[in-house]
Design an enzyme around this catalytic site. Structure first.
Site, PDB file in Angstrom:
ATOM      1  N   LYS A 169      42.780  95.497  39.358  1.00  8.42           N
ATOM      2  CA  LYS A 169      43.584  96.114  38.299  1.00  8.42           C
ATOM      3  C   LYS A 169      43.825  97.569  38.668  1.00  8.42           C
ATOM      4  O   LYS A 169      42.975  98.435  38.484  1.00  8.42           O
ATOM      5  CB  LYS A 169      42.892  96.046  36.930  1.00  8.42           C
ATOM      6  CG  LYS A 169      43.910  96.304  35.820  1.00  8.42           C
ATOM      7  CD  LYS A 169      43.388  97.039  34.630  1.00  8.42           C
ATOM      8  CE  LYS A 169      43.303  98.515  34.738  1.00  8.42           C
ATOM      9  NZ  LYS A 169      44.573  99.247  34.880  1.00  8.42           N
ATOM     10  N   GLY A 200      48.028  96.419  34.612  1.00 11.64           N
ATOM     11  CA  GLY A 200      48.091  96.362  33.152  1.00 11.64           C
ATOM     12  C   GLY A 200      47.230  97.454  32.573  1.00 11.64           C
ATOM     13  O   GLY A 200      46.654  98.261  33.311  1.00 11.64           O
ATOM     14  N   GLY A 202      44.112  99.331  30.818  1.00 11.47           N
ATOM     15  CA  GLY A 202      42.666  99.176  30.937  1.00 11.47           C
ATOM     16  C   GLY A 202      42.069  98.457  29.744  1.00 11.47           C
ATOM     17  O   GLY A 202      41.184  97.608  29.880  1.00 11.47           O
ATOM     18  N   VAL A 205      43.832  94.429  30.245  1.00 11.97           N
ATOM     19  CA  VAL A 205      43.462  93.674  31.461  1.00 11.97           C
ATOM     20  C   VAL A 205      42.045  94.050  31.925  1.00 11.97           C
ATOM     21  O   VAL A 205      41.234  93.180  32.284  1.00 11.97           O
ATOM     22  CB  VAL A 205      44.495  93.917  32.581  1.00 11.97           C
ATOM     23  CG1 VAL A 205      44.060  93.256  33.880  1.00 11.97           C
ATOM     24  CG2 VAL A 205      45.855  93.387  32.149  1.00 11.97           C
ATOM     25  N   GLY A 206      41.747  95.349  31.895  1.00 14.38           N
ATOM     26  CA  GLY A 206      40.414  95.795  32.325  1.00 14.38           C
ATOM     27  C   GLY A 206      39.327  95.179  31.451  1.00 14.38           C
ATOM     28  O   GLY A 206      38.307  94.690  31.953  1.00 14.38           O
ATOM     29  N   GLU A 244      32.116 104.549  40.096  1.00 13.64           N
ATOM     30  CA  GLU A 244      32.397 105.842  40.719  1.00 13.64           C
ATOM     31  C   GLU A 244      33.069 106.685  39.651  1.00 13.64           C
ATOM     32  O   GLU A 244      34.227 106.441  39.298  1.00 13.64           O
ATOM     33  CB  GLU A 244      33.349 105.675  41.917  1.00 13.64           C
ATOM     34  CG  GLU A 244      32.807 104.811  43.040  1.00 13.64           C
ATOM     35  CD  GLU A 244      31.749 105.515  43.865  1.00 13.64           C
ATOM     36  OE1 GLU A 244      31.435 106.685  43.593  1.00 13.64           O
ATOM     37  OE2 GLU A 244      31.235 104.874  44.795  1.00 13.64           O
ATOM     38  N   CYS A 278      37.631 113.857  41.891  1.00 11.81           N
ATOM     39  CA  CYS A 278      36.285 113.687  41.330  1.00 11.81           C
ATOM     40  C   CYS A 278      35.280 114.566  42.056  1.00 11.81           C
ATOM     41  O   CYS A 278      34.288 114.990  41.481  1.00 11.81           O
ATOM     42  CB  CYS A 278      35.884 112.224  41.428  1.00 11.81           C
ATOM     43  SG  CYS A 278      36.112 111.565  43.093  1.00 11.81           S
ATOM     44  N   GLU A 378      34.346 118.139  33.195  1.00 10.52           N
ATOM     45  CA  GLU A 378      35.257 117.921  34.306  1.00 10.52           C
ATOM     46  C   GLU A 378      36.670 118.230  33.792  1.00 10.52           C
ATOM     47  O   GLU A 378      37.176 117.539  32.907  1.00 10.52           O
ATOM     48  CB  GLU A 378      35.164 116.462  34.765  1.00 10.52           C
ATOM     49  CG  GLU A 378      36.075 116.165  35.932  1.00 10.52           C
ATOM     50  CD  GLU A 378      36.030 114.693  36.340  1.00 10.52           C
ATOM     51  OE1 GLU A 378      36.273 113.828  35.490  1.00 10.52           O
ATOM     52  OE2 GLU A 378      35.752 114.421  37.520  1.00 10.52           O
TER      53      GLU A 378
HETATM   54  P1  NAD Z   1      40.253 106.232  33.484  1.00 13.26           P
HETATM   55  O1  NAD Z   1      38.804 105.977  33.284  1.00 13.26           O
HETATM   56  O2  NAD Z   1      41.065 106.618  32.334  1.00 13.26           O
HETATM   57  O3  NAD Z   1      40.962 104.958  34.112  1.00 13.26           O
HETATM   58  C1  NAD Z   1      40.525 104.375  35.316  1.00 13.26           C
HETATM   59  C2  NAD Z   1      40.948 102.925  35.347  1.00 13.26           C
HETATM   60  O4  NAD Z   1      40.236 102.217  34.331  1.00 13.26           O
HETATM   61  C3  NAD Z   1      42.436 102.688  35.057  1.00 13.26           C
HETATM   62  O5  NAD Z   1      42.893 101.633  35.867  1.00 13.26           O
HETATM   63  C4  NAD Z   1      42.417 102.287  33.590  1.00 13.26           C
HETATM   64  O6  NAD Z   1      43.517 101.493  33.225  1.00 13.26           O
HETATM   65  C5  NAD Z   1      41.136 101.487  33.514  1.00 13.26           C
HETATM   66  N1  NAD Z   1      40.540 101.377  32.180  1.00 13.26           N
HETATM   67  C6  NAD Z   1      40.732 102.179  31.102  1.00 13.26           C
HETATM   68  N2  NAD Z   1      40.015 101.720  30.060  1.00 13.26           N
HETATM   69  C7  NAD Z   1      39.358 100.612  30.480  1.00 13.26           C
HETATM   70  C8  NAD Z   1      38.446  99.711  29.867  1.00 13.26           C
HETATM   71  N3  NAD Z   1      38.060  99.859  28.602  1.00 13.26           N
HETATM   72  N4  NAD Z   1      37.951  98.682  30.590  1.00 13.26           N
HETATM   73  C9  NAD Z   1      38.291  98.538  31.896  1.00 13.26           C
HETATM   74  N5  NAD Z   1      39.166  99.371  32.530  1.00 13.26           N
HETATM   75  C10 NAD Z   1      39.681 100.395  31.844  1.00 13.26           C
HETATM   76  O7  NAD Z   1      40.306 107.322  34.662  1.00 13.26           O
HETATM   77  P2  NAD Z   1      41.597 108.010  35.272  1.00 13.26           P
HETATM   78  O8  NAD Z   1      42.071 109.012  34.273  1.00 13.26           O
HETATM   79  O9  NAD Z   1      42.544 106.993  35.774  1.00 13.26           O
HETATM   80  O10 NAD Z   1      40.992 108.746  36.555  1.00 13.26           O
HETATM   81  C11 NAD Z   1      40.412 110.002  36.508  1.00 13.26           C
HETATM   82  C12 NAD Z   1      38.909 109.890  36.461  1.00 13.26           C
HETATM   83  O11 NAD Z   1      38.453 109.134  37.575  1.00 13.26           O
HETATM   84  C13 NAD Z   1      38.203 111.223  36.589  1.00 13.26           C
HETATM   85  O12 NAD Z   1      37.151 111.309  35.670  1.00 13.26           O
HETATM   86  C14 NAD Z   1      37.665 111.223  38.011  1.00 13.26           C
HETATM   87  O13 NAD Z   1      36.552 112.047  38.225  1.00 13.26           O
HETATM   88  C15 NAD Z   1      37.360 109.796  38.207  1.00 13.26           C
HETATM   89  N6  NAD Z   1      37.329 109.478  39.637  1.00 13.26           N
HETATM   90  C16 NAD Z   1      36.134 109.236  40.239  1.00 13.26           C
HETATM   91  C17 NAD Z   1      36.079 108.993  41.598  1.00 13.26           C
HETATM   92  C18 NAD Z   1      34.780 108.707  42.293  1.00 13.26           C
HETATM   93  O14 NAD Z   1      34.825 108.143  43.377  1.00 13.26           O
HETATM   94  N7  NAD Z   1      33.646 109.051  41.732  1.00 13.26           N
HETATM   95  C19 NAD Z   1      37.247 108.995  42.347  1.00 13.26           C
HETATM   96  C20 NAD Z   1      38.455 109.243  41.717  1.00 13.26           C
HETATM   97  C21 NAD Z   1      38.477 109.474  40.339  1.00 13.26           C
END
Ligand code: NAD
Length: 472
Positions: A169, A200, A202, A205-206, A244, A278, A378
């Site tokens: 996803k 889709g 989160g 689909v997530g 992550e 991140c 962050e």
């Molecule tokens: P996010 O958590 O909003 O979304 C990440 C993914 O999760 C998206 O595909 C989203 O659709 C999905 N998602 C959202 N709600 C969900 C749920 N309830 N169940 C399952 N999936 C769900 O994060 P973002 O805004 O896309 O990315 C930024 C964040 O990612 C920052 O906090 C950053 O630090 C972190 N990040 C971490 C790493 C690492 O390797 N540690 C790398 C890159 C980004």
């Protein structure tokens, strides 16, 4: 205008059952550039079923067969480097000075997985037991917008190397990159169902993936808040999870550091990927004895950063990915000022001369205490905070005084001292005088930065279950 209405299930491009439409923006212009037809829970169900059907055959493939597919996937992604670069800049706003690396890395991870597979002990004897590492099953791979392509390919490469099948996803905000990746992966000719891609939301689909008993493991990269919700949901059927998550990484400038190299490294560590990283080193821990000197040099370096049109070669900082992200960063800049931190560079609003695009002024605060909001949260934008310390002990204590532990940076001319300090930092990665990535090394975080590791041999392990066979 793009009309992105394809997902990938059971070896075929299909129109989603879901009918929700999602706007795709160009962050540099704020213009809508297309719409994405989002998958729904029914699409997730079909994708999971396809991956489940494909599992028995794929999990029994030889390592040579897996390596051959991974190599074809590498070649297909590498052949689309230019298309991927263009998509990353257009829908995400990464400066062209960075996209080349991002696109190349999305291909290289397949070679990394082949290398890991070749160095991994899939079978070993332990006492009277013969221990075999068995693929964990169907895995769910969830990616963020800030590095969508390489998280799709990196997670998939490890999963396939281990013998798992996958439902991916991607971020709903990264549909252009996902299309390029999807077409390349299709061309590589995997057996139907071995990987499936359902773009889709989160929370639709997530959530469906996390709830499905047919998915045995979730590998998630994204925010700490969503990571926690996945961990809770995974408890219901004791799914394996790799998380992550976020970071608030320290850059420790030791008092013997050579500022001609330490300052550029610190600025690059903080502003990499336009601050939307991140691993960004956003807390600059500076010895009070050299604070004034550091402030002068760092201010000049931040003022020299070019925040602007990501398609121009001289741009080092591109726009924030969305209006929401821009508003969030502006809010943190206001909070920093309200908390009593002193602005050395940047501040609220857009960089001079820009009236549109989600551009942020590269911002440097000083007189920051580690208990201020701008030192704890962050921010995910080009905003750094200088925190002064009196001695090495205090620097280490401040560095570790954070809910996160993803990455840390140390600048010193004394490598023995660098090693001593590195040993005491609670972080998944500690970089001494360098920003060079090592893809063979495990990647992941301590504390609320995550759970488990990705990349290399240690990144393969979480996709496998050890099984001890005794008595043969
Ligand atoms: P996010 O958590 O909003 O979304 C990440 C993914 O999760 C998206 O595909 C989203 O659709 C999905 N998602 C959202 N709600 C969900 C749920 N309830 N169940 C399952 N999936 C769900 O994060 P973002 O805004 O896309 O990315 C930024 C964040 O990612 C920052 O906090 C950053 O630090 C972190 N990040 C971490 C790493 C690492 O390797 N540690 C790398 C890159 C980004």
């Amino acid at each position: 205008m793009y009309d992105l209405n394809q997902i990938y299930i059971d070896g075929a491009f299909v129109t989603p059952h879901g009918d929700e439409r999602f706007d795709l923006f160009n962050p540099a212009t704020e213009a809508v550039i297309g719409t994405v037809q989002l998958a729904d829970a029914e699409d997730a169900r079909l994708a999971i079923a396809a991956a489940k059907r494909a599992l028995p055959a794929w999990s029994r493939t030889s390592l040579a067969e897996r390596a051959a597919l991974l190599r074809r996937m590498h070649d297909a992604i590498a052949a689309r480097e230019d298309a991927l670069c263009a998509a990353i800049t257009e829908e995400y706003g990464a400066p062209v000075s960075r996209t080349r690396w991002m696109a190349q890395y999305a291909a290289q991870v397949f070679l990394g997985a082949i290398d890991a597979m070749e160095h991994f002990e899939f079978e070993r004897d332990m006492g009277i037991a013969h221990v075999v590492m068995q693929p964990v099953g169907v895995v769910g791979l969830i990616t963020p917008w800030n590095s969508n392509a390489s998280f799709i390919t990196g997670k998939l490469a490890s999963a396939l190397a281990a013998g798992c099948t996958a439902v991916i996803k991607p971020s709903e905000m990264s549909a252009l990159q996902t299309r390029v990746v999807m077409e390349a992966l299709h061309e590589a000719g995997a057996p139907a169902g071995v990987f499936n891609i359902v773009t889709g939301r989160g929370d639709v689909v997530g959530v469906a993936m996390t709830a499905s008993p047919d998915i045995r493991k979730i590998s998630f990269t994204g925010s700490t808040a969503v990571g926690k919700s996945i961990l809770r949901a995974a408890a219901d059927d004791v799914k394996r999870v790799t998380l992550e998550l976020g970071g608030k990484s320290p850059t420790i400038i030791l008092d013997d550091a050579d500022f001609t190299t330490a300052v550029p490294m610190a600025i690059q560590a903080g502003f990499m990927n336009s601050g939307q990283a991140c691993i960004a080193g956003t807390r600059l821990l500076v010895p009070r004895s050299r604070l004034a000197e550091f402030e002068t040099l760092a201010t000049a370096a931040v003022n020299a950063c070019v925040s602007g049109d990501p398609s121009r070669a001289e741009t080092t900082i591109g726009p924030m990915v969305s209006q929401k992200q821009w508003d969030r960063v502006q809010g943190y800049i206001r909070t920093g000022i309200a908390e009593g931190a002193r602005l050395l560079a940047g501040g609220e609003g857009r960089p001079e001369g820009n009236t549109r695009g989600w551009l942020v002024r590269p911002t440097l605060f000083t007189d920051v205490r580690n208990d201020m909001v701008i030192a704890r949260d962050e921010i995910f934008g080009p905003v750094m905070a200088i925190i002064a310390y009196d001695d090495e002990e205090e620097a280490i204590a401040i560095a570790n005084d954070t809910p996160y532990g993803l990455s840390a940076y140390i600048a010193t001319t004394d490598l023995a001292r660098g090693a001593r300090v590195a040993a005491r930092i609670d972080s998944g990665r500690v970089m001494v005088n360098t920003l060079t990535h090592e893809p063979k090394a495990p990647f992941g975080g301590f504390k609320q930065s995550g759970l488990g590791r990705e990349n290399g041999v240690l990144g393969l392990e979480p996709y496998l279950e050890p099984k001890a066979i005794i008595g043969l």
